[in-house]
Design a protein around this motif. Structure first.
Motif, PDB file in Angstrom:
ATOM      1  N   SER A   1       4.271   9.181  -3.500  1.00  0.00           N
ATOM      2  CA  SER A   1       4.368   9.966  -4.716  1.00  0.00           C
ATOM      3  C   SER A   1       5.820  10.128  -5.159  1.00  0.00           C
ATOM      4  CB  SER A   1       3.762  11.341  -4.476  1.00  0.00           C
ATOM      5  OG  SER A   1       4.454  11.977  -3.433  1.00  0.00           O
TER       6      SER A   1
ATOM      7  N   PHE B   1      -3.290   8.469  -6.938  1.00  0.00           N
ATOM      8  CA  PHE B   1      -2.824   7.763  -5.749  1.00  0.00           C
ATOM      9  C   PHE B   1      -3.984   7.201  -4.941  1.00  0.00           C
ATOM     10  CE2 PHE B   1       0.642  10.847  -6.501  1.00  0.00           C
ATOM     11  CZ  PHE B   1       1.587   9.909  -6.859  1.00  0.00           C
ATOM     12  N   VAL B   2      -5.001   8.027  -4.706  1.00  0.00           N
ATOM     13  CA  VAL B   2      -6.125   7.543  -3.894  1.00  0.00           C
ATOM     14  C   VAL B   2      -6.836   6.363  -4.580  1.00  0.00           C
ATOM     15  CG1 VAL B   2      -8.326   8.155  -2.880  1.00  0.00           C
ATOM     16  CG2 VAL B   2      -6.427   9.728  -2.719  1.00  0.00           C
TER      17      VAL B   2
ATOM     18  N   LEU C   1       0.836  -1.200   0.000  1.00  0.00           N
ATOM     19  CA  LEU C   1       0.000   0.000   0.000  1.00  0.00           C
ATOM     20  C   LEU C   1       0.870   1.248   0.000  1.00  0.00           C
ATOM     21  CD1 LEU C   1      -2.836  -1.104   2.389  1.00  0.00           C
ATOM     22  CD2 LEU C   1      -2.752  -1.159  -0.069  1.00  0.00           C
TER      23      LEU C   1
ATOM     24  N   GLY D   1       0.729   4.250  -2.600  1.00  0.00           N
ATOM     25  CA  GLY D   1       0.307   5.583  -2.179  1.00  0.00           C
ATOM     26  C   GLY D   1       1.400   6.633  -2.222  1.00  0.00           C
TER      27      GLY D   1
ATOM     28  N   LEU E   1      -4.628   3.337  -4.279  1.00  0.00           N
ATOM     29  CA  LEU E   1      -4.630   2.860  -2.894  1.00  0.00           C
ATOM     30  C   LEU E   1      -5.909   2.066  -2.607  1.00  0.00           C
ATOM     31  CD1 LEU E   1      -2.585   3.261  -0.696  1.00  0.00           C
ATOM     32  CD2 LEU E   1      -3.880   5.185   0.135  1.00  0.00           C
ATOM     33  N   LEU E   2      -7.039   2.620  -3.043  1.00  0.00           N
ATOM     34  CA  LEU E   2      -8.303   1.929  -2.803  1.00  0.00           C
ATOM     35  C   LEU E   2      -8.351   0.602  -3.565  1.00  0.00           C
ATOM     36  CD1 LEU E   2     -10.818   4.894  -2.866  1.00  0.00           C
ATOM     37  CD2 LEU E   2     -10.043   3.602  -0.901  1.00  0.00           C
TER      38      LEU E   2
END
Lengths: 213, 649, 306
Positions: free
Chosen positions: A23, A92-93, A17, A21, A96-97
């Motif tokens: 950068s 990124f979000v 993760l 996530g 991540l999800l």
């Protein structure tokens, strides 16, 4: 003993993760390095009695995945003057999800699989699926070659985790073979990265679409 | 007094209202108020413990014997119809008066009575055919109410969209009731759970009733219809008529056997409806569209409760199911009350300023203190905040979901995501209503229209006050209203007749009272302390900017920018940006619009394709007799070959 | 009668504890920051002086505001205090406890947020609009994380009552839960890396920019309410992780105080060592917090199965 392994697999999932996530390229590389070390440690924990070959392979894996490859990648990054931002095509979000959803799905899938009873409580299988999925998300959703190499490494870690299930029955040569494959692959990519950089002044794979024919 | 005479009186009053509405506004108002009071009395007497009222006559209507029945589920909805119907008729007396709308006001009164009458018919009919007739009548009455201002193009468009969507739903319902009648041999309705072969019919009912309720993605008709209708019509449509879709689902799920997947689908659809509804609401800049989308969200919350209750039934009548059902039924009432209140408030704003665009308003609290205060109350209530009534129903739904999770039943796998989504929805609802309240009532007026606003008159203020008082009453004394809801639960699921007041609801009720009192005391103390010091007034801190203008305030779009951006994949906002150019830039504009995404990007393209195909097929229909004979021959040959080939195999 | 008197005294002591101890926390954080930065810093009791001074002062109101501008902070303060009183304190329990009280706690915090955002919008200032928009938007993600954390606690303890939820020994997911809740604490209390309470640039603030136009007693209520909210989250975090239920009263009180102190110093250290995030990065961090809580929930679920 099983709980120790589970802890390490949990760490590997967390690093997945983190890689999704974060950068900045150096932290992605760092996550891959730590994950490689954690995974390299596992054969030692899984074998109850000490075995020279296993120990050798474990040390070898840790050295290659934890030090050699990350150093190579960092050097490639430095010499090619790549910007440190990851530059995602899947944000990124969302990635991540995706990774988290994939992990949960992997846990559910592992429950449904007909595993040996001694592997029932282990996180090895879900961890393996989750890492493979993370690798794919990175390969699909990042345009920098280095980040894609990291995705490839995480994918390989997932395959390695699955291979650990068979540590009793399969000769470790197979693992060593995978490792060798990988190292060659990274070397090749390292060289190619260097060449591409010199030829095109950029490492953004999304700009390399003209050669598709 | 038994409900019978009251209901008869109410029906007679409303029927008289249909006639009287055309000629005298005051007589009509008196008739409507008396009728709604009678209907409320009938519903109340039943909910308070009266026996079920039933009326069977052999006299056939449309070939079927008349069978009316008022049980607790019907009474719960009838009470809501009566309250909002009565309040709306008073509101309309000033809002849509003869002076302002000499053409459409009489028509509006007539259709209002017809709407109430047909909704009552839907709630009382115990015969599938009569249910359908009443359903169709109320759909048509609502259509004429939406299009009262039919000289406006967008009103007409909204009306047609509503009518066609409604008929799609009615078509499903017709298929549903007809199939039911065909399989059972009678149009009579009632419990038939043992006939498991009827289960697949649920899907037809889900589409038909879900479309009326505004379930995502069948909500396409709802925003434009509710936004373009006159505000008292929007209030009754958002507050009451979409609840009849919920009523239909309650009846279907209570009477018929269900497919195994149905509860899971319902709870999933509820979660999606709640989250997507509020995401759309948050991004709107048109006040009434925002409220309309927020109705979609609240339908989602009710569906979560209903779906969860069905899961509990499937799970062996677990206790948490009763909490979920009670939460859903409470929310039917609560949402009916505060949504009507908010639409009345929106109507007052529209009446005073002539615009629904929130970015053209601002600072209205000064001119309209009553509307502002009541709207703020409704906004806090709909955000589900304690100590108001929205919190009571949301708390019950949450509690049911949490109990399902801690009970570790398989239902937990639906309850966990639903609880999390409900949390996100609640936080977004809060953001939405801070935005709505603040854009309209707070800050400085953004336009001349907002500067010259005026407070609405007593006929409009009164109904709002009544609804607000009802909201507060449910909020502070939930235990008083619990037995009424419990009776409806018993009527829905006979195993659930014994529903004592949960002890925690007692505590919560008293805490709500304490909280309300303390909040009031603290507010007054601080206000007194501030005034005591004389409280000099100065300009708002503007960072020493020389020439502030009211248009520099945060607008609706900028407020929704952050969280709206997270849902851009869903909302597909359209942006037009013209940057300032040159040394002395003259014009720079930025227009942002959230389209009716589901309608414009999914339904319209599909409908266009269907239309093209049908236009192509229509060429076969040209009126030349010779060709028609040829069709017949071809068809006969085709049929014959099927028969021959089929016989051979 | 005697039991009632004891309960009453206990309630008063609890109330006084929340009211009096809360302003210590920002003082400790500032002291830690000063210590890391090699300065002497303001006294730990600085907020008490500020509150006393503000309560004495008069109020200046904007020409645009309605009475809601003053009532908002008052209601928010009451809401936070009510939420705090619902929280049990180790073996002493809560002054009032019922099935589902944890949901009331979450929604009381939402009420406080509503009132603060409403009061901020009263002024019509674009700065305050900015702050309010950020506050309510980021709260969406924080709320998801908080509900998930509460679900994890519920699953772990099999209860929806705060007293029983916070008593048992923390399960295997405690580390995940602690990390998630700590992030939520930082976000909800507008600390670094979400917001910088000591900044002076309006464009980069959340909480501070919402209260630009407040002065005198309302400002005192806001500052005191903010400190109570911080204490509330710290206590919640400590009790979610430490099994205080099994300890004796004295030991539990000590452990609670030590835990809160550790959390506070942690906030101070984070504030000294990290920079504020760019706003576009905030959702990523809050999503991470949500995922941490989600995995804690799954671990709790799995732990109960075995």
């Amino acid at each position: 003993m099983n709980s120790n392994v589970n802890l390490l697999v949990g760490l590997a999932i967390g690093l997945n993760l983190l890689a999704l996530g974060s950068s900045r390229l150096p932290s992605v590389i760092g996550a891959v390095a730590v994950q490689g070390m954690a995974i390299g440690l596992m054969p030692l924990l899984l074998e109850s009695d000490f075995n020279w070959i296993v120990a050798l392979v474990a040390v070898g894996t840790m050295a290659v995945k934890g030090f050699v490859i990350p150093v190579l990648l960092r050097r490639a990054m430095r010499t090619a003057n790549i910007e440190r931002e990851v530059d995602p095509s899947i944000g990124f979000v969302p990635s991540l999800l995706l990774g988290a959803g994939g992990t949960i799905a992997a846990v559910a899938l592992a429950r449904a699989l007909p595993l040996l009873p001694e592997h029932a409580g282990s996180l090895l299988v879900p961890g393996s699926f989750a890492s493979v999925l993370t690798g794919f998300v990175l390969l699909i959703g990042r345009s920098k070659a280095i980040a894609q190499v990291c995705g490839y490494l995480i994918l390989e870690n997932g395959i390695y985790l699955f291979g650990l299930l068979l540590i009793r029955t399969t000769p470790l040569l197979v693992e060593a073979g995978i490792l060798l494959d990988l190292t060659v692959g990274v070397f090749v990519i390292g060289i190619i990265v260097d060449r591409i950089q010199r030829a095109f002044d950029s490492l953004d794979t999304s700009k390399l679409t003209v050669l598709r024919e | 007094m038994t409900p019978g005479p009251l209901l008869l009186g109410a029906a007679a009053g409303l029927a008289a209202g249909v006639v009287a509405g055309r000629w005298n506004a005051r007589v009509w108002l008196a008739l409507t108020l008396v009728s709604t009071a009678a209907a409320l009395g009938a519903a109340g007497s039943l909910l308070l413990g009266g026996a079920i009222w039933e009326f069977v006559s052999t006299f056939p209507i449309a070939g079927q014997p008349l069978h009316l029945r008022l049980d607790a589920v019907s009474a719960l909805f009838l009470a809501l119809v009566a309250i909002v119907g009565g309040a709306g008729s008073v509101y309309a007396h000033e809002y849509w008066s003869n002076q302002d709308y000499p053409q459409s006001a009489p028509r509006g009164r007539m259709w209002w009575s017809a709407l109430l009458l047909s909704m009552g018919g839907v709630l009382l009919s115990w015969n599938g055919l009569h249910f359908l007739i009443a359903w169709e009548l109320f759909t048509v009455a609502a259509f004429f109410l939406i299009t009262l201002e039919r000289q406006r193009r967008d009103v007409r468009a909204a009306g047609w969209l509503y009518l066609s969507a409604s008929h799609l739903g009615t078509m499903c319902l017709f298929a549903f009731f007809a199939a039911l009648a065909a399989r059972t041999g009678s149009w009579e309705l009632g419990p038939m759970r043992e006939r498991t072969e009827l289960a697949p019919l649920f899907w037809l009912a889900l589409v038909g009733f879900g479309l009326k309720a505004g379930m995502f993605p069948l909500h396409i008709w709802l925003p434009s219809a509710h936004a373009n209708a006159p505000s008292h019509v929007s209030a009754i449509m958002s507050g009451v008529t979409i609840k009849l879709g919920i009523y239909g689902l309650l009846r279907t799920t209570g009477w018929l056997p269900l497919p195994v997947a149905a509860p899971w689908i319902l709870i999933g659809l509820g979660a999606i409806t709640a989250l997507f509804g509020i995401a759309f609401a948050f991004a709107q800049s048109d006040l009434k569209r925002l409220l309309a989308y927020c109705s979609v969200e609240n339908i989602g919350i009710i569906l979560i409760g209903l779906g969860g209750a069905l899961l509990a039934v499937a799970d062996g009548h677990a206790v948490w199911g009763r909490l979920l059902l009670a939460g859903a039924l409470f929310h039917v009432w609560n949402h009916g009350l505060f949504k009507s209140l908010l639409f009345f408030g929106a109507g007052s704003v529209l009446h005073a300023t002539g615009t629904r665009e929130m970015s053209r308003l601002g600072g209205l609290w000064r001119a309209m203190p009553w509307t502002a205060a009541l709207f703020a109350l409704g906004a806090a209530a709909i955000s589900g905040l304690p100590p108001l009534n929205g919190f009571i129903s949301e708390w019950l739904v949450y509690l049911g979901l949490f109990d399902a999770v801690t009970g570790r039943s398989p239902a937990a796998w639906a309850a966990m995501p639903a609880a999390i989504i409900l949390g996100i929805t609640g936080a977004l609802a809060l953001a939405t209503f801070v935005k709505a309240g603040a854009m309209i009532f707070l800050g400085a007026p953004r336009t001349a229209a907002a500067r010259h606003a005026h407070e609405c008159g007593p006929w409009m203020r009164g109904p709002m006050l009544v609804l607000a008082i009802l909201c507060v009453a449910i909020a502070l004394a939930p235990v008083v209203f619990w037995p009424l809801v419990a009776r409806a639960s018993g009527a829905w699921q006979p195993m659930w007749t014994e529903m004592p007041v949960p002890a925690s609801l007692f505590t919560l009720g008293s805490l709500q009272i304490a909280l309300a009192g303390l909040a009031l005391a603290a507010g007054l103390t601080l206000w007194w302390r501030a005034r005591g010091a004389g409280a000099p007034r100065h300009l708002t801190w503007d960072c020493a900017y020389a020439a502030p203008s009211a248009r520099m305030q945060y607008s609706s779009g900028s407020f929704a920018g952050i969280a709206g951006g997270w849902f851009a994949w869903l909302l597909q906002p359209q942006r037009q940006l013209r940057r300032p150019r040159g040394l002395f830039p003259a014009i720079a504009t930025r227009v942002e619009r959230v389209p009716e995404t589901v309608l414009e990007l999914i339904f319209t393209p599909v409908a266009t394709v269907i239309l093209q195909v049908s236009t192509a097929v229509r060429r076969l229909q040209h009126g030349r007799l010779q060709y028609y004979i040829a069709y017949v021959v071809v068809a006969l040959a085709g049929l014959g070959s099927i028969v021959v080939l089929g016989g051979r195999s | 009668m005697n039991a009632f008197a004891i309960a009453f005294v206990e309630f008063v002591v609890r109330l006084a504890g929340w009211l009096v101890l809360a302003p210590l926390l920002p003082g400790i954080i500032n002291k830690v920051k000063a210590w890391v930065g090699g300065r002497r810093g303001p006294p730990v009791l600085q907020l008490y002086y500020d509150l006393a001074r503000l309560w004495q002062k008069g109020v200046v109101l904007s020409t645009l505001v309605s009475p809601g501008f003053v009532a908002g902070p008052a209601v928010a303060w009451v809401a936070v205090l009510g939420a705090a009183l619902l929280l049990p304190l180790g073996p002493i329990g809560a002054s009032l406890s019922f099935h589902g009280d944890v949901l009331l706690l979450i929604y009381l915090l939402a009420l406080a947020r509503f009132c603060m955002a409403w009061a901020a919008m009263e002024t019509g200032s674009a700065f305050e609009g900015m702050g309010a928009a950020r506050e309510v938007s980021y709260a969406v993600l924080a709320e998801a994380a908080l509900i998930t954390a509460v679900l994890a606690l519920s699953v772990h303890s099999g209860s929806v009552t705060l007293v029983t939820m916070l008593t048992p020994a923390a399960g295997a997911g405690a580390v995940l839960l602690a990390a998630g809740l700590f992030t939520v604490l930082l976000a909800e209390n507008c600390r670094v890396p979400f917001d910088d309470p000591s900044t002076h640039l309006e464009l980069t603030m959340i909480h501070e920019v919402m209260i630009l136009d407040h002065s005198g007693p309302p400002l005192a209520a806001i500052l005191h309410g903010a400190s109570m909210k911080l204490l509330l989250f710290a206590v919640l975090l400590v009790e979610a992780v430490l099994p205080l239920g099994g300890l004796s009263r004295l030991a539990a009180a000590g452990a609670l105080a030590a835990g809160v102190l550790v959390v506070t110093v942690g906030v101070g250290l984070v504030e000294s060592l990290m920079a504020r995030l760019a706003f576009r990065r905030v959702p990523l961090l809050l999503t991470t917090a949500f995922l941490l809580c989600l995995f804690a929930l799954l671990v709790a679920w799995k732990g109960g199965d075995a």
